[in-house]
Design an enzyme around this catalytic site. Structure first.
Site, PDB file in Angstrom:
ATOM      1  N   ARG A  58      -7.808   9.979   4.499  1.00 42.87           N
ATOM      2  CA  ARG A  58      -7.123  10.260   5.762  1.00 42.87           C
ATOM      3  C   ARG A  58      -7.649  11.582   6.329  1.00 42.87           C
ATOM      4  NH1 ARG A  58      -2.227   8.227   6.950  1.00 42.87           N
ATOM      5  NH2 ARG A  58      -2.918   8.862   9.014  1.00 42.87           N
ATOM      6  N   ASP A 114       2.307  -2.440   1.677  1.00 43.46           N
ATOM      7  CA  ASP A 114       3.018  -1.351   2.355  1.00 43.46           C
ATOM      8  C   ASP A 114       4.497  -1.561   2.045  1.00 43.46           C
ATOM      9  OD1 ASP A 114       3.865   0.628   4.125  1.00 43.46           O
ATOM     10  OD2 ASP A 114       3.282  -0.435   5.953  1.00 43.46           O
ATOM     11  N   HIS A 164      -1.134   1.682  13.569  1.00 46.73           N
ATOM     12  CA  HIS A 164      -1.426   2.898  12.786  1.00 46.73           C
ATOM     13  C   HIS A 164      -2.956   2.975  12.642  1.00 46.73           C
ATOM     14  CE1 HIS A 164      -0.775   6.290  10.372  1.00 46.73           C
ATOM     15  NE2 HIS A 164      -0.189   5.767   9.303  1.00 46.73           N
ATOM     16  N   CYS A 216      -0.847   2.292   1.779  1.00 43.99           N
ATOM     17  CA  CYS A 216      -0.967   3.421   2.718  1.00 43.99           C
ATOM     18  C   CYS A 216      -0.091   4.596   2.304  1.00 43.99           C
ATOM     19  CB  CYS A 216      -0.626   2.962   4.133  1.00 43.99           C
ATOM     20  SG  CYS A 216       1.008   2.203   4.254  1.00 43.99           S
ATOM     21  N   ARG A 220       3.254  10.858  16.688  1.00 48.26           N
ATOM     22  CA  ARG A 220       3.890   9.810  15.857  1.00 48.26           C
ATOM     23  C   ARG A 220       5.245   9.504  16.479  1.00 48.26           C
ATOM     24  NH1 ARG A 220       4.502   9.136   9.402  1.00 48.26           N
ATOM     25  NH2 ARG A 220       2.361   8.509   9.799  1.00 48.26           N
ATOM     26  N   GLN A 251      -4.844   5.335  10.035  1.00 47.32           N
ATOM     27  CA  GLN A 251      -4.696   4.840   8.663  1.00 47.32           C
ATOM     28  C   GLN A 251      -5.797   3.832   8.346  1.00 47.32           C
ATOM     29  OE1 GLN A 251      -2.054   5.432   6.220  1.00 47.32           O
ATOM     30  NE2 GLN A 251      -3.575   4.392   4.970  1.00 47.32           N
TER      31      GLN A 251
END
Ligand code: CP
Ligand code: NVA
Length: 301
Positions: free
Chosen positions: A289, A222, A128, A262, A101, A131
């Site tokens: 996830r 988001d 991402h 998310c 990340r 996700q």
């Protein structure tokens, strides 16, 4: 379909069949505990905070019989300017896979270039992908056929919406981004999306108009201020003020729409009654996830 040894940096590098295979594996083998990673170690290199991505990957590795090592960027020699190339060369000698990340997507590409092990994007400023794989699983589980959905993302052209639009363009879906002027999908990402859509017949819409919510079966949002954008916070909150997901905004959505986020969420982008309300699927979305990370690790490592 050959996944072994590949990197997962962006969904643009995967075909329709490959994306669906990851999701199908995740759905089919959700609760399976295995030991296929026995004796193997997966590194997690994180430059930004994380709750879901970090913990779900660590649990996924554990459920597959392997070990994970969390590596905070600031505690590695990277923080003292050891190069990405040298770090990737060395980590490849110890680890069997690396989840990273990072702030800059180019840094991820550089690590991947010099890694001899699969590198998985755990979020960058641009994409991402893990996700969105979990999110597509959630949509299938809650709503069925992806092609029958109208997916509306209310937010900026950020890492999450970029990956959503890329996946939608490959899979031939009907997906819209609704954002204030100036926050649209970056041109280079939109080019990829448009090229894919020509082949898949996806219907991708970018608009500033909230009336695009009409008939949506999936409403996704988001945060308005992503990690690394803290200095722009007050301007962003001002510019997005009218785009908060409230009862008024969703009133023209399909009656059985689902609400997705998310996470982590703030009070700015969605009202409590929607976030905790009957249409919200955010906890199942977060759980997926874990399942999808397991499928990714099984296929790539
Ligand atoms: N959605 C998501 O990636 O959450 P974290 O930042 O907690 O990992
Ligand atoms: N767009 C958000 C996603 C967090 C999971 C961010 O980058 O901070």
């Amino acid at each position: 379909m050959n996944f072994k040894g590949r990197h997962l940096l962006s969904l643009k590098d995967f075909t329709r069949e490959e994306i669906l295979k990851i999701i199908e594996t995740s759905i089919k083998e959700k609760y399976k505990i295995e030991d296929i990673l026995k004796g193997k170690t997966i590194g997690l290199l994180f430059q930004k905070p994380s709750t879901r991505t970090r913990i779900s990957f660590e649990v996924a590795v554990n459920q597959l019989g392997g070990r994970s090592i969390y590596m905070n960027w600031s505690e590695l020699q990277l923080s003292r300017k050891e190069s990405l190339k040298d770090t990737a060369m060395v980590l490849s000698r110890y680890l069997n896979g690396l989840v990273a990340r990072l702030f800059k997507h180019e840094d991820l590409l550089e690590i991947a270039e010099y890694s001899k092990i699969p590198v998985i994007n755990g979020l960058t400023d641009l994409y991402h992908p893990c996700q969105i794989l979990g999110d597509l699983q959630t949509i299938i589980e809650k709503k069925g056929d992806l092609k029958k959905q109208k997916i509306v993302f209310i937010g900026d052209g950020n890492n999450v919406s970029n990956s959503l639009l890329i996946a939608s363009s490959i899979l031939g879906l009907k997906t819209s981004l609704i954002c204030p002027k100036g926050y649209e999908t970056p041109a280079h990402v939109l080019n990829i999306v448009k090229n894919n859509a020509r082949v898949s017949n996806a219907k991708i819409t970018i608009t500033n108009d909230l009336s695009e919510v009409e008939g949506a079966t999936v409403i996704y949002t988001d945060v308005w201020v992503s990690m690394g954008q803290e200095e722009e916070a007050s301007k962003r909150l001002r510019d997005f003020a009218d785009y908060k997901v409230t009862e008024d905004v969703v009133k023209k959505a399909a009656p059985d729409y689902i609400f997705m986020h998310c996470l982590p969420r703030t009070e700015h982008e969605v009202s409590d009654n929607i976030f905790y309300g009957e249409h919200s699927v955010v906890w199942d979305q977060a759980e997926n996830r874990l399942h999808v990370q397991k499928a990714i690790l099984k296929l790539l490592i």
